[in-house]
Structure formats: structure tokens, C-alpha cells
Design an enzyme around this catalytic site. Sequence first.
Site, mmCIF file in Angstrom:
data_model
loop_
_atom_site.group_PDB
_atom_site.id
_atom_site.type_symbol
_atom_site.label_atom_id
_atom_site.label_comp_id
_atom_site.label_asym_id
_atom_site.label_seq_id
_atom_site.Cartn_x
_atom_site.Cartn_y
_atom_site.Cartn_z
ATOM 1 N N LYS A 143 0.826 -1.214 0.000
ATOM 2 C CA LYS A 143 0.000 0.000 0.000
ATOM 3 C C LYS A 143 0.867 1.274 0.000
ATOM 4 O O LYS A 143 2.088 1.190 0.044
ATOM 5 C CB LYS A 143 -0.956 -0.027 1.200
ATOM 6 C CG LYS A 143 -1.756 -1.331 1.323
ATOM 7 C CD LYS A 143 -2.726 -1.559 0.166
ATOM 8 C CE LYS A 143 -3.195 -2.996 0.072
ATOM 9 N NZ LYS A 143 -4.336 -3.349 0.881
HETATM 10 C C1 LIG Z 1 -5.266 -4.406 1.354
HETATM 11 C C2 LIG Z 1 -6.740 -4.301 1.363
HETATM 12 C C3 LIG Z 1 -7.516 -4.676 2.470
HETATM 13 C C4 LIG Z 1 -6.959 -5.403 3.648
HETATM 14 O O1 LIG Z 1 -5.913 -4.795 4.271
HETATM 15 P P1 LIG Z 1 -4.909 -5.677 5.193
HETATM 16 O O2 LIG Z 1 -4.091 -4.616 5.845
HETATM 17 O O3 LIG Z 1 -4.128 -6.549 4.279
HETATM 18 O O4 LIG Z 1 -5.744 -6.431 6.161
HETATM 19 C C5 LIG Z 1 -8.872 -4.442 2.415
HETATM 20 N N1 LIG Z 1 -9.455 -3.884 1.345
HETATM 21 C C6 LIG Z 1 -8.752 -3.543 0.252
HETATM 22 C C7 LIG Z 1 -9.462 -2.912 -0.895
HETATM 23 C C8 LIG Z 1 -7.385 -3.759 0.216
HETATM 24 O O5 LIG Z 1 -6.687 -3.444 -0.879
#
Ligand SMILES: *Cc1c(COP(=O)(O)O)cnc(C)c1O
Length: 385
Positions: free
Chosen positions: A185
Amino acid sequence: MKIKLPYGCQNIDEDDVKSVICALESKWLTTGPFVEQFEKEVAKYCGSKFGVAVSSGTAALHAAMYAADIGPGDEVIVPSMTFAATANAIVYCGGKPVFCDVDTHNLLMDIDDIESKITGRTKAIISVDYAGQPADYLQLIGLAEDNNLILIDDACHALGAYVGILGRSIGNLSDLTIFSFHPVKTITTGEGGMIMTNDEKYVEKMRMFRNHGISVDARRREEKDSWQYDMVDLGYNYRITDIQCALGISQINKIDNFVQKRNDLADRYDYLFKYYINFVEPLDRLTGYEEDIDAYHLYVVKFKEEKIRNHMFHFLRKKGIGVNVHYKPVHLHSYYKEKYNTCSEMCPVSEACYRKILTLPLHPGMEENDVDTVVNLMKKGIRTL
Ligand SMILES: *Cc1c(COP(=O)(O)O)cnc(C)c1O
């Protein structure tokens, strides 16, 4: 095949390492001052009043569902074109996910389809800022207000995005906004997440929720010289550590550079696809206004046919390019088919796009020549079809 160029990747420098060491040498490894500081800095960055940091984006989604009081009998509208975690959070709280289709150009929620799925039981909408583009908040905010719904933004892709026409950043556009700090991210804490809100009543609820449903946390107990605590509801251990938040604090300082670099690399892809490649189309992203900022979490292209996409996926993977597909529509997963009676044809646009899309590498550690390498390999790939 060993992946040389993943689709996404963290960017860690010397300052990040120093910040983490500083946390390791401090008194608190968890529930300490770095957590609060990180919450404040992310809130300041996106212009929202409060942030509640938790152990993952998924935990943040769960906490947001809890704060919104989602429970049995409640329906929550969610796009099918998202990661499964978005819908799972509704299920954790006993609510029912109602899958909504997306716009074929940008893969953001189709506003007309949301409207058609609102019933007397609908309590909330979770919008997803797919690939880092801000969803259409002008319309979403109006729709939520008109129907008395809670608007929740799964902005796991979109930390750093900005909506020009409203003059506000992602994180300050909905009742509750969720960020993830997974390594792919915009910024990372290893694992981690945060919920942003301007509403204080949600904040206390979520702080409790991340700490077993207990009303006072350890540090505040120590400050108060008291062993008293009360578990007032069933919560979880969703706490994030100070070690992780120290990394987050260092990372948030660099976010504008990360977003800029992602946009520069995306511009290079756009340019090459416009002038040199005719068998693939980049997403027609929703950045309608001059000042809009796209966080560019993913660079997604569409092929004309599933066959070509599949060929290209395998060809590029064999060459060490970590292409991926985001996402298999959530309503097509076995769990939802079995438990919620979902089936194909429910979200025809999501399903049609799913067959044609491919995510190409995009992260701030890349250089322009990496983009050129990917595109040149795609040219070779098409010749071997
Ligand atoms: C990455 C992601 C999540 C989950 O996040 P984590 O930190 O991996 O639990 C949820 N929704 C979307 C759209 C994502 O890209």
C-alpha cells in the site's frame, strides 16, 4: 520463476530503520506514545479529526463495521470488484453484504446500481477507491444523506488521494475511512491499519473494540494508578505495536514523494500505451477535476479478450514480471456462493472486466526504464500469442 519486478513493494530507507530502532529502545513496545503520534499524523495529513490505529486494514474494516453498529438483519452495499476483506468485515458482524456492480471504465461502484440495491434494511455503503482513484464522493455523499445511510470508505488503495471539487482528501470524505499499511500500500507498517473519522462517538467505541472491549487501556491505567478495568462489550486484540507505528510515522513523512513517483511512472505507462501499443487499454480513471489526486495504488490495463490477458499473464510471469489480477469479484468466491447464494451474472460488468484486466508493476522503487521493460516485454508477448 523468480519475480524480479513485483506489482507492488514497500520502500524502506535509513530513516525508517532509525525510527524503528528508536521505538525498540523506548519504554513502550505497544499501546505507547508512537501509536498516538502515528494516529495524529495520519489524521493531520488527510485533514480528519481522529485516527484509530489497529493491527491490519482488515481489523480496521471490522472495527468500522462495529462502530457503525452493523448486525444481524442489516444490509451493507459493497462493490464486488474488491478484495474479499471488504465484504468479510460485514459478515464478521453478522450483517449481509449486498454486492453492487462497477462502472466499466474505471471499475468504481456504479451509482445507479447502488441506488437500485437500497432496501429498508440497508444501513451502510462501503465504497472502494479502486486502484487509488477517489470514488465519486459528490454523488456518494448525497446518496448516503438522502437515504440516511452510513458512508464507509475502504480506502486501502487511496491514502494520498484528493478530491478537487470537494477540496478534501480521502480520509475526510465519509463517516468512517479505512486505510491499510500492508507493504504493497501507499505507506507501510508491515501489517497495520487505521480508521479515520470526524465523529468522536465512533472513536471511543473503536479504541475499546481493538482492546478486548475493555474501557481503559494499560498505559492509562498506569497513569491513573488503578487496577480497575471493565470489559463492556466483546472486543478483540487488534492493537498495533509502537514498533510498527514508528515505521508508519517515518513513512508518512515521505508520502507525497511516494504518490508523486507513482503518478510519474503511471504517466510513462500511459504515454507508451497511447502511442506504441494498440492491443491494451489502460483504465479510464476517474480524475475529472484539475486538482484531483490519484494515489495510483495499482496500474490496471484491460485486454480485448480473456485469452490474450491469460497469455500475457503467463508470459510476463515467466519473464519475472509480477503481474496480477485485482480482483476476482467477491460474489464469485465459493464461500459467498454457498452462504449467501450469490452466482455469476449478478454483477455482469465486474465479471466481464475480471476476465480482461491485468495489474502491472507500479511502486515508488521502480524507475522509468522498468516501465519500458514491462511494455517492451508485452510487445514481445503479443507476438508469441
Ligand atoms: C489491502 C486491502 C484490504 C486489507 O488490508 P490488510 O491490511 O491486508 O488487512 C482491504 N481492502 C482492500 C481494498 C485492500 O486493498
